[in-house]
Design a protein around this motif. Structure first.
Motif, PDB file in Angstrom:
ATOM      1  N   LEU A   1      39.301  34.119  42.377  1.00 57.05           N
ATOM      2  CA  LEU A   1      39.613  35.152  41.390  1.00 57.05           C
ATOM      3  C   LEU A   1      38.467  36.141  41.227  1.00 57.05           C
ATOM      4  CD1 LEU A   1      41.495  33.292  38.518  1.00 57.05           C
ATOM      5  CD2 LEU A   1      42.422  34.895  40.183  1.00 57.05           C
ATOM      6  N   ASP A   2      37.224  35.698  41.450  1.00 51.19           N
ATOM      7  CA  ASP A   2      36.089  36.615  41.333  1.00 51.19           C
ATOM      8  C   ASP A   2      36.158  37.711  42.392  1.00 51.19           C
ATOM      9  OD1 ASP A   2      35.564  34.803  43.415  1.00 51.19           O
ATOM     10  OD2 ASP A   2      33.395  34.997  43.150  1.00 51.19           O
ATOM     11  N   LYS A   3      36.703  37.402  43.577  1.00 56.75           N
ATOM     12  CA  LYS A   3      36.865  38.421  44.622  1.00 56.75           C
ATOM     13  C   LYS A   3      37.911  39.456  44.236  1.00 56.75           C
ATOM     14  CE  LYS A   3      35.548  35.262  48.272  1.00 56.75           C
ATOM     15  NZ  LYS A   3      36.014  34.439  49.386  1.00 56.75           N
ATOM     16  N   LEU A   4      38.881  39.027  43.430  1.00 48.27           N
ATOM     17  CA  LEU A   4      39.901  39.960  42.947  1.00 48.27           C
ATOM     18  C   LEU A   4      39.390  40.799  41.779  1.00 48.27           C
ATOM     19  CD1 LEU A   4      43.115  37.719  42.873  1.00 48.27           C
ATOM     20  CD2 LEU A   4      42.488  39.407  44.589  1.00 48.27           C
ATOM     21  N   GLY A   5      38.322  40.351  41.143  1.00 50.18           N
ATOM     22  CA  GLY A   5      37.819  41.037  39.964  1.00 50.18           C
ATOM     23  C   GLY A   5      38.618  40.690  38.720  1.00 50.18           C
ATOM     24  N   ILE A   6      39.223  39.513  38.708  1.00 44.86           N
ATOM     25  CA  ILE A   6      40.063  39.065  37.599  1.00 44.86           C
ATOM     26  C   ILE A   6      39.418  37.829  36.985  1.00 44.86           C
ATOM     27  CG2 ILE A   6      42.356  38.170  36.972  1.00 44.86           C
ATOM     28  CD1 ILE A   6      42.521  41.038  37.870  1.00 44.86           C
ATOM     29  N   SER A   7      39.286  37.819  35.679  1.00 45.19           N
ATOM     30  CA  SER A   7      38.742  36.640  35.005  1.00 45.19           C
ATOM     31  C   SER A   7      39.857  35.611  34.810  1.00 45.19           C
ATOM     32  CB  SER A   7      38.158  37.031  33.651  1.00 45.19           C
ATOM     33  OG  SER A   7      39.190  37.400  32.765  1.00 45.19           O
ATOM     34  N   LEU A   8      39.470  34.391  34.500  1.00 38.62           N
ATOM     35  CA  LEU A   8      40.461  33.338  34.246  1.00 38.62           C
ATOM     36  C   LEU A   8      41.326  33.675  33.035  1.00 38.62           C
ATOM     37  CD1 LEU A   8      38.280  30.198  34.951  1.00 38.62           C
ATOM     38  CD2 LEU A   8      40.372  30.815  36.142  1.00 38.62           C
ATOM     39  N   MET A   9      40.706  34.273  32.009  1.00 37.54           N
ATOM     40  CA  MET A   9      41.460  34.635  30.810  1.00 37.54           C
ATOM     41  C   MET A   9      42.469  35.744  31.129  1.00 37.54           C
ATOM     42  SD  MET A   9      41.962  33.649  27.790  1.00 37.54           S
ATOM     43  CE  MET A   9      40.568  32.794  27.113  1.00 37.54           C
ATOM     44  N   ASP A  10      42.057  36.738  31.937  1.00 39.97           N
ATOM     45  CA  ASP A  10      42.995  37.792  32.340  1.00 39.97           C
ATOM     46  C   ASP A  10      44.131  37.223  33.191  1.00 39.97           C
ATOM     47  OD1 ASP A  10      41.705  39.812  30.997  1.00 39.97           O
ATOM     48  OD2 ASP A  10      40.594  40.528  32.759  1.00 39.97           O
ATOM     49  N   PHE A  11      43.798  36.258  34.045  1.00 42.26           N
ATOM     50  CA  PHE A  11      44.824  35.617  34.867  1.00 42.26           C
ATOM     51  C   PHE A  11      45.835  34.896  33.980  1.00 42.26           C
ATOM     52  CE2 PHE A  11      46.405  32.170  37.641  1.00 42.26           C
ATOM     53  CZ  PHE A  11      46.904  32.935  38.680  1.00 42.26           C
TER      54      PHE A  11
END
Length: 176
Positions: A119-129
């Motif tokens: 998810l870090d490569k996508l630039g998305i945090s776990l909370m946003d996911f």
């Protein structure tokens, strides 16, 4: 009294009839010189290109989302199959993330999970996911879909030699 043919002969006749009917339905024209004999229409020598939608190399955004759901679930100790909907799974992720955040060193644990899942490569945090799964029409879902589309485009642009699938000279593919 009539004699019935053996069962395998009857099956052969049925197969021949179905083969003839499929042959007659496609690609035949009548030759005026030979009224009773059908002529087969010429087909192009070039094979048709497969539809990219059914390509082994096409990447679907929804498949990527499911992949990331499974990875995040593994990282947090959750199983996607235990939940009735993606929204319920997202809610469970959110609760786990909040619990981990409150614990000492929780930010490092969450950062490690984001790195392990990609998810870090996508630039998305776990909370946003989690929020994207909870509300599929929200802004977090839009950001996730955009990031997944960008990721899919980048993956599709890579050469086949670098991917996990190899093609031989006749087009048969195998996994590396």
């Amino acid at each position: 009294m009539s004699v019935l043919p053996p069962a395998n002969l009857a099956a052969l006749q049925l197969l021949q009839q179905s083969n003839l009917s499929s042959f007659s339905a496609v690609g035949r024209e009548r030759d005026p010189a030979n009224v009773g004999i059908p002529a087969i229409a010429a087909s192009p020598a070039q094979p048709q290109q497969p539809d990219p939608m059914f390509s082994a190399n096409s990447i679907d955004v929804n498949q990527l989302k499911v992949h990331f759901m499974e990875q995040v679930g593994k990282g947090l100790g959750l199983d996607v199959d235990d939940f009735e909907s993606a929204s319920a799974f997202g809610q469970a992720i959110k609760e786990k993330v909040l619990t981990i955040t409150r614990s000492p060193g929780g930010e490092m644990v969450l950062r490690k999970i984001a790195e392990d899942t990609g998810l870090d490569k996508l630039g998305i945090s776990l909370m946003d996911f989690a929020n994207a799964l909870i509300d599929p029409n929200g802004s977090a879902a839009e950001r996730l879909d955009d990031a997944l589309r960008e990721y899919a485009t980048a993956e599709a642009g890579d050469t086949l030699a670098d991917g996990p699938v190899r093609f031989d000279e006749i087009g048969i593919y195998s996994f590396i």
